[in-house]
Design a protein around this motif. Structure first.
Motif, short mmCIF file in Angstrom:
data_model
loop_
_atom_site.label_atom_id
_atom_site.label_comp_id
_atom_site.label_asym_id
_atom_site.label_seq_id
_atom_site.Cartn_x
_atom_site.Cartn_y
_atom_site.Cartn_z
N ALA A 20 0.83 -1.21 0.00
CA ALA A 20 0.00 0.00 0.00
C ALA A 20 0.86 1.26 0.00
O ALA A 20 0.55 2.24 -0.67
N SER A 21 1.97 1.21 0.74
CA SER A 21 2.85 2.37 0.79
C SER A 21 3.49 2.64 -0.57
O SER A 21 3.52 3.78 -1.04
N VAL A 22 3.97 1.59 -1.23
CA VAL A 22 4.60 1.76 -2.53
C VAL A 22 3.58 2.24 -3.56
O VAL A 22 3.87 3.12 -4.38
N GLN A 23 2.36 1.68 -3.50
CA GLN A 23 1.34 2.10 -4.45
C GLN A 23 0.92 3.55 -4.20
O GLN A 23 0.66 4.30 -5.14
N ALA A 24 0.85 3.93 -2.93
CA ALA A 24 0.53 5.33 -2.62
C ALA A 24 1.64 6.25 -3.11
O ALA A 24 1.38 7.35 -3.62
N GLN A 25 2.88 5.82 -2.95
CA GLN A 25 3.99 6.61 -3.50
C GLN A 25 3.87 6.74 -5.00
O GLN A 25 4.12 7.80 -5.58
N GLU A 26 3.47 5.65 -5.66
CA GLU A 26 3.33 5.68 -7.11
C GLU A 26 2.29 6.72 -7.53
O GLU A 26 2.50 7.48 -8.47
N VAL A 27 1.18 6.75 -6.80
CA VAL A 27 0.15 7.73 -7.10
C VAL A 27 0.66 9.15 -6.86
O VAL A 27 0.48 10.06 -7.68
N ALA A 28 1.30 9.35 -5.70
CA ALA A 28 1.80 10.68 -5.35
C ALA A 28 2.86 11.15 -6.35
O ALA A 28 2.87 12.31 -6.77
N ILE A 29 3.75 10.24 -6.73
CA ILE A 29 4.80 10.61 -7.67
C ILE A 29 4.21 10.91 -9.04
O ILE A 29 4.68 11.80 -9.77
N THR A 30 3.15 10.16 -9.41
CA THR A 30 2.48 10.44 -10.68
C THR A 30 1.94 11.86 -10.70
O THR A 30 2.06 12.58 -11.70
N GLU A 31 1.33 12.26 -9.61
CA GLU A 31 0.80 13.63 -9.53
C GLU A 31 1.93 14.64 -9.60
O GLU A 31 1.82 15.67 -10.26
#
Length: 590
Positions: free
Chosen positions: A148-159
């Motif tokens: 979940a942390s890595v996926q949340a980072q992926e979303v945040a980095i995408t933004e």
């Protein structure tokens, strides 16, 4: 990649309906029924109980019944006498009661000790099962948190990547910002793949214990408080481990068996004395000497003794062997005591260290969130660069992941401490189970990942685009955080179908739709919320504008229930009343 395509990675696959999360107690009960290691220990215990009647048999009477039937044909050479057949049959009932057999007595005592060892081994297997199940359970939760942390980072980095590209296009940032964000995004994708694989491995390990694929697992409640060891003195735990640890108890019994084995072998030099009795019955139709038949009964009662004199030094050799084995058992006992004491010390220090780490990481989490907000605000006004925001985002997620793992490790060290001290019981599983979020749905995530049930924040705060062109003062960040928190609580109460807290999020002068009274509006909302089996609310990309005591939050709302699934743009206008942000207007768009 568009943000709308990435949101499901952290919110769960909404196509799959949420199901009730399975808690630790339920998983433990499955393990009791299906774990092959525990089943093997139970069978071994059942077999070990038979050592008592086997040892006792040497002290009880031995009764035997024997008999026979025979036919004799007599062919006499004298023709005048001819040939004759004789028949005989009989039986003997014999009893032998040991009066003095020292080896049998020692074997009887060893049998009782062997049963006690089986009990200690089975008790240790029960404790090991609790520890193994709990470790596998929390390993899955740790893997879920990492994913979940890595996926949340992926979303945040995408933004952040999208923001960097926009800024580069308008000339307010360099291409370096875009390259940095792209590199971080590629790394996050690779880490997500590794995290998904690790989660599958951890779930398989749990499946090996419970005998079936694990369901969605309940997570720790948000803000759960963990207690330190009781008693607080390490010496008490060490003393208990040296005396009550089941491995130590088993080795103590093994030493006693080895000591009695010396006596049993030495009894090979001692005489034996038995009470013997027999009753025989014989019937004959005749014999070569007597032509007529006969019937006889005989009863014998007496004592029988035996004095061994020489056995080729076998007894002496067995005594020497048993003495060496006793010395081995004594050293094994000392090793077991030291191992148990070391385990207790290590687990005790692990609990206290874990509690300190949890406290420190809780403070670090709050600080890292503030640092992230400050860096994002600084990036908006040009005093921070993109890499600063990316580093701050990574720090937040790493801190949250470390905090969750510190809690899991502290709980596990507590279980190991009680296991080492021999005080771990099933009630401890119940107490840990009470720390979990009970009866809450856990949404399935892609590739078998399990959505966190630990009151996830419906707002991806790292994705919020702050539209207020302020100078980045701390009080502005605090106000935005308070607004985000208010919206977060509103969405969470809605998702939890907590009508009271949901309605409390609205101001007293809330402008109801179509001008209906607030009481009628509240009654309608209560009915619409409570008649659903489940509700999931997700807030995507909130944009906040603050003007004095008024805040406007624009976001994309994702709504799912058992009857409806949809997305819409929403605007909430909040006002600050008595230090709290309350919703005064609510508008929906396409």
């Amino acid at each position: 990649m568009r943000l709308s395509l990435l949101v499901p990675l952290i919110t769960g696959a909404f196509a799959t309906l949420p199901v009730a999360a399975e808690n630790l107690l339920q998983v433990y009960q499955d393990a009791l029924a299906n774990d092959p290691v525990y089943a093997s220990a139970r069978a071994s215990f059942t077999a070990g109980e038979e050592k008592y009647p086997q040892g006792r048999a040497g002290l009880l009477p031995l009764v035997a019944l024997s008999g026979g039937y025979s036919k004799t044909n007599l062919d006499v050479l004298n023709p005048a006498l001819g040939s004759r057949d004789f028949f005989s049959n009989g039986y003997t009932l014999a009893l032998s009661q040991p009066l003095f057999r020292w080896a049998n007595w020692e074997q009887y005592e060893q049998g009782k000790l062997s049963v006690a060892i089986s009990q200690a081994q089975f008790a240790q297997a029960q404790l090991d099962l609790i520890v193994r199940v709990s470790q596998a359970y929390f390993d899955v939760l740790t893997a879920q948190d990492a994913l979940a942390s890595v996926q949340a980072q992926e979303v945040a980095i995408t933004e952040q990547l999208a923001s960097a590209k926009r800024n580069f296009e308008v000339g307010t940032a360099t291409i370096t910002d875009t390259h940095e964000a792209q590199a971080r995004y590629d790394l996050a994708v690779a880490q997500a793949l590794a995290a998904e694989n690790d989660l599958q491995i951890k779930r398989t390990a749990l499946q090996q214990i419970i005998g079936k694929p694990p369901a969605n697992l309940a997570t720790l409640r948000a803000g759960v408080q963990l207690n330190g060891p009781d008693p607080a003195k390490i010496e008490s735990w060490v003393d208990s481990a040296e005396q009550q640890n089941y491995s130590v108890i088993g080795q103590q019994l093994a030493l006693e068996i080895a000591t009695r084995d010396i006596k049993r072998n030495r009894a090979g030099h001692a005489p034996t004395l038995d009470l013997v009795a027999s009753r025989s019955h014989t019937t004959q139709s005749g014999s070569t000497l007597i032509a007529t038949g006969s019937t006889a009964n005989a009863t014998t009662v007496g004592v029988q003794w035996n004095m061994p004199i020489f056995s080729g030094f076998a007894v002496t050799s067995k005594v020497r062997e048993s003495i060496a084995l006793e010395d081995k058992a004594r050293n094994d006992l000392e090793s077991a005591r030291r191992t148990a004491a070391q385990g207790a010390r290590q687990s005790y220090l692990g609990v206290n260290s874990g509690l300190s780490q949890v406290k420190a990481l809780e403070a670090a989490e709050a600080s890292s969130k503030l640092a992230l907000e400050s860096n994002k605000l600084g990036y908006q006004v040009g005093v921070r660069i993109n890499i600063d925001v990316l580093n701050a985002q990574q720090q937040v997620y790493a801190t949250q992941q470390n905090l969750a793992k510190a809690r899991y490790d502290t709980i596990m060290n507590g279980l190991r401490l009680k296991s080492a001290a021999g005080t771990l019981k099933e009630i401890d599983v119940v107490q840990i189970n009470e720390l979990l979020a009970q009866n809450e749905p856990a949404a399935s995530m892609p590739n078998g990942a399990i959505g966190k049930t630990e009151e996830p924040s419906p707002i991806a705060q790292t994705n919020s685009a702050i539209s207020q062109p302020a100078a980045g003062r701390q009080n502005d960040a605090d106000e935005r955080s308070a607004v985000l928190d208010a919206v977060n609580q509103w969405a969470h109460a809605w998702s939890k179908q907590d009508v009271q807290n949901y309605l409390d999020a609205y101001a007293e002068d809330f402008k109801t739709p179509d001008g209906v009274s607030r009481d009628n509006w509240a009654a309608q909302r209560r009915k619409r919320i409570t008649n659903k089996n489940h509700i999931v609310i997700q807030v995507e990309s909130p944009q906040i504008t603050i003007d004095g005591n008024t805040a406007t939050v624009n976001f994309r709302q994702i709504y799912q229930s058992d009857r409806l699934t949809g997305q819409s743009n929403k605007t909430l206008v909040l006002t600050k009343r008595d230090g709290h942000w309350k919703i005064q207007q609510e508008r929906s768009g396409s």
